[in-house]
Design a protein around this motif. Sequence first.
Motif, PDB file in Angstrom:
ATOM      1  N   ARG A  74     -13.667  -4.619 -16.617  1.00 30.35           N
ATOM      2  CA  ARG A  74     -13.854  -4.726 -18.076  1.00 30.35           C
ATOM      3  C   ARG A  74     -15.347  -4.693 -18.377  1.00 30.35           C
ATOM      4  NH1 ARG A  74     -12.423 -10.030 -21.496  1.00 30.35           N
ATOM      5  NH2 ARG A  74     -14.169 -10.745 -20.253  1.00 30.35           N
ATOM      6  N   THR A  76     -17.785  -4.930 -21.628  1.00 25.77           N
ATOM      7  CA  THR A  76     -17.789  -5.332 -23.024  1.00 25.77           C
ATOM      8  C   THR A  76     -19.066  -4.851 -23.686  1.00 25.77           C
ATOM      9  OG1 THR A  76     -16.447  -7.279 -22.555  1.00 25.77           O
ATOM     10  CG2 THR A  76     -17.711  -7.319 -24.601  1.00 25.77           C
ATOM     11  N   THR A  89     -16.306   4.835 -30.649  1.00 26.43           N
ATOM     12  CA  THR A  89     -15.345   5.129 -29.582  1.00 26.43           C
ATOM     13  C   THR A  89     -15.533   6.563 -29.080  1.00 26.43           C
ATOM     14  OG1 THR A  89     -13.784   3.554 -30.511  1.00 26.43           O
ATOM     15  CG2 THR A  89     -12.890   5.175 -28.963  1.00 26.43           C
ATOM     16  N   CYS A 103     -11.004   5.735 -19.376  1.00 29.93           N
ATOM     17  CA  CYS A 103     -11.336   4.522 -20.122  1.00 29.93           C
ATOM     18  C   CYS A 103     -10.177   4.143 -21.038  1.00 29.93           C
ATOM     19  CB  CYS A 103     -12.590   4.763 -20.958  1.00 29.93           C
ATOM     20  SG  CYS A 103     -13.103   3.351 -21.952  1.00 29.93           S
ATOM     21  N   ASN A 104      -9.803   2.882 -20.988  1.00 33.85           N
ATOM     22  CA  ASN A 104      -8.806   2.322 -21.894  1.00 33.85           C
ATOM     23  C   ASN A 104      -9.545   1.289 -22.732  1.00 33.85           C
ATOM     24  OD1 ASN A 104      -6.082   3.417 -20.833  1.00 33.85           O
ATOM     25  ND2 ASN A 104      -7.251   2.845 -19.029  1.00 33.85           N
ATOM     26  N   VAL A 105      -9.434   1.410 -24.052  1.00 32.31           N
ATOM     27  CA  VAL A 105     -10.229   0.593 -24.960  1.00 32.31           C
ATOM     28  C   VAL A 105      -9.352  -0.398 -25.705  1.00 32.31           C
ATOM     29  CG1 VAL A 105     -11.831   0.636 -26.916  1.00 32.31           C
ATOM     30  CG2 VAL A 105     -11.734   2.572 -25.333  1.00 32.31           C
ATOM     31  N   ALA A 107     -10.086  -3.016 -28.824  1.00 29.61           N
ATOM     32  CA  ALA A 107     -11.068  -3.499 -29.784  1.00 29.61           C
ATOM     33  C   ALA A 107     -10.663  -4.874 -30.276  1.00 29.61           C
ATOM     34  CB  ALA A 107     -11.172  -2.530 -30.967  1.00 29.61           C
ATOM     35  N   ASP A 112     -15.911  -4.340 -28.563  1.00 32.15           N
ATOM     36  CA  ASP A 112     -15.046  -3.373 -27.905  1.00 32.15           C
ATOM     37  C   ASP A 112     -15.067  -3.681 -26.410  1.00 32.15           C
ATOM     38  OD1 ASP A 112     -14.227  -1.273 -29.971  1.00 32.15           O
ATOM     39  OD2 ASP A 112     -16.377  -1.473 -30.321  1.00 32.15           O
ATOM     40  N   HIS A 113     -13.880  -3.663 -25.805  1.00 32.72           N
ATOM     41  CA  HIS A 113     -13.730  -3.949 -24.380  1.00 32.72           C
ATOM     42  C   HIS A 113     -13.189  -2.686 -23.719  1.00 32.72           C
ATOM     43  CE1 HIS A 113     -14.375  -8.173 -25.352  1.00 32.72           C
ATOM     44  NE2 HIS A 113     -13.597  -7.936 -26.390  1.00 32.72           N
ATOM     45  N   LEU A 114     -13.932  -2.169 -22.772  1.00 32.41           N
ATOM     46  CA  LEU A 114     -13.593  -0.920 -22.108  1.00 32.41           C
ATOM     47  C   LEU A 114     -13.077  -1.244 -20.707  1.00 32.41           C
ATOM     48  CD1 LEU A 114     -15.705  -0.360 -24.339  1.00 32.41           C
ATOM     49  CD2 LEU A 114     -16.617   1.424 -22.920  1.00 32.41           C
TER      50      LEU A 114
END
Length: 156
Positions: A74, A76, A89, A103-105, A107, A112-114
């Motif tokens: 993760r 951030t 994004t 990448c899975n996002v 929010a 935003d947490h990637l």
Amino acid sequence: MTGEADLTVLLASMSPTFDGREYVFITLPGAVDLAVLTGVPVMAVVAEAEGTTVVLPRIEADHRGWGYDYVAARITLQVHSSLAAVGLTAAFAAALGRAGISCNVIAGYFHDHLYVPFDRAGEALLALQDLQASAIRAGPPGSGSGPHQSPWMPGQ
């Protein structure tokens, strides 16, 4: 408290951080009574028609015997981005895409947490830091820093 919406400011101040932990996406069948997650340090829950997706630390899934097939890191973005911001994004997705990193996002209200493949976390962090540095060098439009180039556009 409203977050930042200006894309130039967002990119120049996103300050990506990696917490060093492994996360997994698990799925629980159907509609889930969230009480089953009591005491579990859940990062996100997404209800879908096919089941409920839960993002949690890998160690917690292992402890409970919950299966998964994707281990993520993760990252951030520390900037407080507005949920209505346009382009953030797309910008980081393009930077990670150029590096060949999925990448899975998720929010949150503040950040935003990637979620990227754990074994590529270092590369992802560098790509995001390069994106931020490019935005800082480019400066805001009309800042006198030369022709404004969009540092996040594919192919540049």
